[in-house]
Design a protein around this motif. Sequence first.
Motif, PDB file in Angstrom:
ATOM      1  N   ARG A 114     -50.251 -20.135 -27.230  1.00 56.07           N
ATOM      2  CA  ARG A 114     -49.459 -19.081 -27.864  1.00 56.07           C
ATOM      3  C   ARG A 114     -48.779 -19.604 -29.131  1.00 56.07           C
ATOM      4  O   ARG A 114     -48.733 -18.910 -30.159  1.00 56.07           O
ATOM      5  CB  ARG A 114     -48.404 -18.557 -26.888  1.00 56.07           C
ATOM      6  N   ALA A 115     -48.252 -20.822 -29.057  1.00 57.59           N
ATOM      7  CA  ALA A 115     -47.614 -21.414 -30.235  1.00 57.59           C
ATOM      8  C   ALA A 115     -48.619 -21.537 -31.384  1.00 57.59           C
ATOM      9  O   ALA A 115     -48.304 -21.221 -32.534  1.00 57.59           O
ATOM     10  CB  ALA A 115     -47.044 -22.783 -29.879  1.00 57.59           C
ATOM     11  N   LYS A 116     -49.826 -21.975 -31.071  1.00 60.90           N
ATOM     12  CA  LYS A 116     -50.868 -22.113 -32.093  1.00 60.90           C
ATOM     13  C   LYS A 116     -51.244 -20.752 -32.677  1.00 60.90           C
ATOM     14  O   LYS A 116     -51.455 -20.614 -33.884  1.00 60.90           O
ATOM     15  CB  LYS A 116     -52.091 -22.799 -31.492  1.00 60.90           C
ATOM     16  N   GLU A 117     -51.307 -19.735 -31.821  1.00 62.66           N
ATOM     17  CA  GLU A 117     -51.626 -18.384 -32.280  1.00 62.66           C
ATOM     18  C   GLU A 117     -50.541 -17.858 -33.225  1.00 62.66           C
ATOM     19  O   GLU A 117     -50.844 -17.271 -34.278  1.00 62.66           O
ATOM     20  CB  GLU A 117     -51.769 -17.451 -31.074  1.00 62.66           C
ATOM     21  N   LEU A 118     -49.281 -18.071 -32.867  1.00 57.61           N
ATOM     22  CA  LEU A 118     -48.175 -17.608 -33.721  1.00 57.61           C
ATOM     23  C   LEU A 118     -48.183 -18.305 -35.066  1.00 57.61           C
ATOM     24  O   LEU A 118     -48.004 -17.678 -36.112  1.00 57.61           O
ATOM     25  CB  LEU A 118     -46.836 -17.849 -33.005  1.00 57.61           C
ATOM     26  N   VAL A 119     -48.391 -19.619 -35.048  1.00 54.73           N
ATOM     27  CA  VAL A 119     -48.421 -20.392 -36.303  1.00 54.73           C
ATOM     28  C   VAL A 119     -49.568 -19.923 -37.195  1.00 54.73           C
ATOM     29  O   VAL A 119     -49.417 -19.800 -38.417  1.00 54.73           O
ATOM     30  CB  VAL A 119     -48.542 -21.904 -35.999  1.00 54.73           C
ATOM     31  N   SER A 120     -50.715 -19.627 -36.599  1.00 48.55           N
ATOM     32  CA  SER A 120     -51.862 -19.146 -37.386  1.00 48.55           C
ATOM     33  C   SER A 120     -51.587 -17.782 -38.017  1.00 48.55           C
ATOM     34  O   SER A 120     -52.220 -17.401 -39.002  1.00 48.55           O
ATOM     35  CB  SER A 120     -53.114 -19.070 -36.510  1.00 48.55           C
ATOM     36  N   ASN A 121     -50.620 -17.030 -37.438  1.00 51.31           N
ATOM     37  CA  ASN A 121     -50.236 -15.730 -37.979  1.00 51.31           C
ATOM     38  C   ASN A 121     -49.040 -15.811 -38.917  1.00 51.31           C
ATOM     39  O   ASN A 121     -48.442 -14.790 -39.273  1.00 51.31           O
ATOM     40  CB  ASN A 121     -49.938 -14.754 -36.840  1.00 51.31           C
ATOM     41  N   GLY A 122     -48.670 -17.046 -39.286  1.00 47.88           N
ATOM     42  CA  GLY A 122     -47.609 -17.238 -40.268  1.00 47.88           C
ATOM     43  C   GLY A 122     -46.212 -17.382 -39.708  1.00 47.88           C
ATOM     44  O   GLY A 122     -45.238 -17.449 -40.468  1.00 47.88           O
ATOM     45  N   VAL A 123     -46.074 -17.440 -38.386  1.00 44.31           N
ATOM     46  CA  VAL A 123     -44.749 -17.611 -37.771  1.00 44.31           C
ATOM     47  C   VAL A 123     -44.375 -19.094 -37.823  1.00 44.31           C
ATOM     48  O   VAL A 123     -45.165 -19.957 -37.457  1.00 44.31           O
ATOM     49  CB  VAL A 123     -44.759 -17.112 -36.310  1.00 44.31           C
ATOM     50  N   LYS A 124     -43.175 -19.365 -38.260  1.00 45.37           N
ATOM     51  CA  LYS A 124     -42.706 -20.745 -38.350  1.00 45.37           C
ATOM     52  C   LYS A 124     -42.015 -21.134 -37.047  1.00 45.37           C
ATOM     53  O   LYS A 124     -41.087 -20.478 -36.588  1.00 45.37           O
ATOM     54  CB  LYS A 124     -41.734 -20.894 -39.528  1.00 45.37           C
ATOM     55  N   LEU A 125     -42.497 -22.219 -36.453  1.00 45.70           N
ATOM     56  CA  LEU A 125     -41.899 -22.723 -35.203  1.00 45.70           C
ATOM     57  C   LEU A 125     -41.281 -24.084 -35.445  1.00 45.70           C
ATOM     58  O   LEU A 125     -41.829 -24.904 -36.187  1.00 45.70           O
ATOM     59  CB  LEU A 125     -42.962 -22.840 -34.112  1.00 45.70           C
ATOM     60  N   HIS A 161     -36.870 -18.317 -28.707  1.00 39.49           N
ATOM     61  CA  HIS A 161     -37.616 -17.659 -29.774  1.00 39.49           C
ATOM     62  C   HIS A 161     -37.709 -16.145 -29.530  1.00 39.49           C
ATOM     63  O   HIS A 161     -37.617 -15.678 -28.398  1.00 39.49           O
ATOM     64  CB  HIS A 161     -39.021 -18.257 -29.876  1.00 39.49           C
ATOM     65  N   ASP A 162     -37.899 -15.402 -30.600  1.00 42.31           N
ATOM     66  CA  ASP A 162     -37.989 -13.939 -30.499  1.00 42.31           C
ATOM     67  C   ASP A 162     -39.265 -13.486 -29.791  1.00 42.31           C
ATOM     68  O   ASP A 162     -39.292 -12.400 -29.206  1.00 42.31           O
ATOM     69  CB  ASP A 162     -37.952 -13.301 -31.902  1.00 42.31           C
ATOM     70  N   ASP A 163     -40.312 -14.290 -29.853  1.00 42.80           N
ATOM     71  CA  ASP A 163     -41.582 -13.884 -29.255  1.00 42.80           C
ATOM     72  C   ASP A 163     -41.464 -13.839 -27.734  1.00 42.80           C
ATOM     73  O   ASP A 163     -41.117 -14.839 -27.091  1.00 42.80           O
ATOM     74  CB  ASP A 163     -42.694 -14.846 -29.665  1.00 42.80           C
TER      75      ASP A 163
END
Length: 409
Positions: free
Chosen positions: A242-253, A298-300
Amino acid sequence: MISKNKLKIFNDPIYGFITIPNSTIFNLIEHKYFQRLRRISQMGMSYLVYSGAHHTRFHHALGCMHLMQKAVQTLRFKGVDISKAEEEALFIAILLHDIGHGPFSHAMEHSIVNGISHEEISLLFMENLNAEFNGTLTLAIEIFKGNYKRKFLCQLISSQLDMDRADYLKRDSFYTGVSEGNINTERLITMLNVVDDSLVVEEKGIYSVEKFLIARRFMYWQVYLHKTGLVAEQLLIRMLQRAKELVSNGVKLQSSKALDYFLENDVTLKAFNNEAIQLFAQLDDYDIISAMKSWQFHDDFVLRNLCEMIINRDLLKIKIKKKPIKKDRKHSHVKALVEKYDISEIEANYFVFTGEISNQAYEQNSQNINILYKTGKIQDIVKASDQLNLKALTKPVTKYFICYPKDKM
């Protein structure tokens, strides 16, 4: 610069004192790549089931090297010729066999690297070290890859009765407190011999081999595939996905530089360049734990809940069955989750999923464990044994599981 004393002794809780055989081994142990193994847990998330299971890959690697020293000593005593170069190569190969493990041992192989096994990463590390150590590891690498002309040396590193299995069964049994896995490594090694360039076990050791195989079966069902440890590891894998998916969509973690790299890049074996090796060498359990502690706020919805579940040990419910899980059963849990939290089916599938686990204690047609009789006859352990249940251990047993949330999430 003060020169270091290279005649170190480790006090191991399993075997007592472990000695370092030479300065090359000492320098490899001192290297930052190997020291990283102090921060990689041997049994992943199993500490959530067995509270004592906090030992590391560092412990295991040293234990394997110790057993290899005993094996070389035993075989030489029985007249098997092993040169000094081969001896050192064996020690190096077994010491470094797990150096490519990622955080929590296996979770990373199924989440943030693409189709790369820890063995392949171990080989990359060994080749990198070989360049640094001016070719000293060349023979060790050949043995590790199974390419060396003397078959039994490769079998000591990787086979169904190798030093790796001999150590992890005994060590994991000790740290979990599961006595069923406790094997007599000393007797097993003492009974080793070589015939026609292949490793064999002398007839007197047949019962020790039987115990070894049965212990392996017990440890897999009772420890390595324990349902709570299984669901915890699955959650960890999905958290990283999930973290990788969010980062690929431009979400900064918020995460470490090393973890950032593997979240931001599609790292395949071909793309595992020197930069990737150096960053992987900085990646350990603490990067993941630190990230989880941050991501639990996190908000997700998905990332937040997965992290909270792992950190607080408030895991998904898991059911293990002998038959495959019906699709409509999974769908009903997904539908309920979608309606309750107003999330998509894709998001719900992070919390509702099925899978299978399999256990085969002995593969009869793969690098057999052969018994050597006094007459010179050699026979596979299954045929040599009078244990009726040993034949059953050759058949893979597959079980199926479904994971879904408890009432509250």
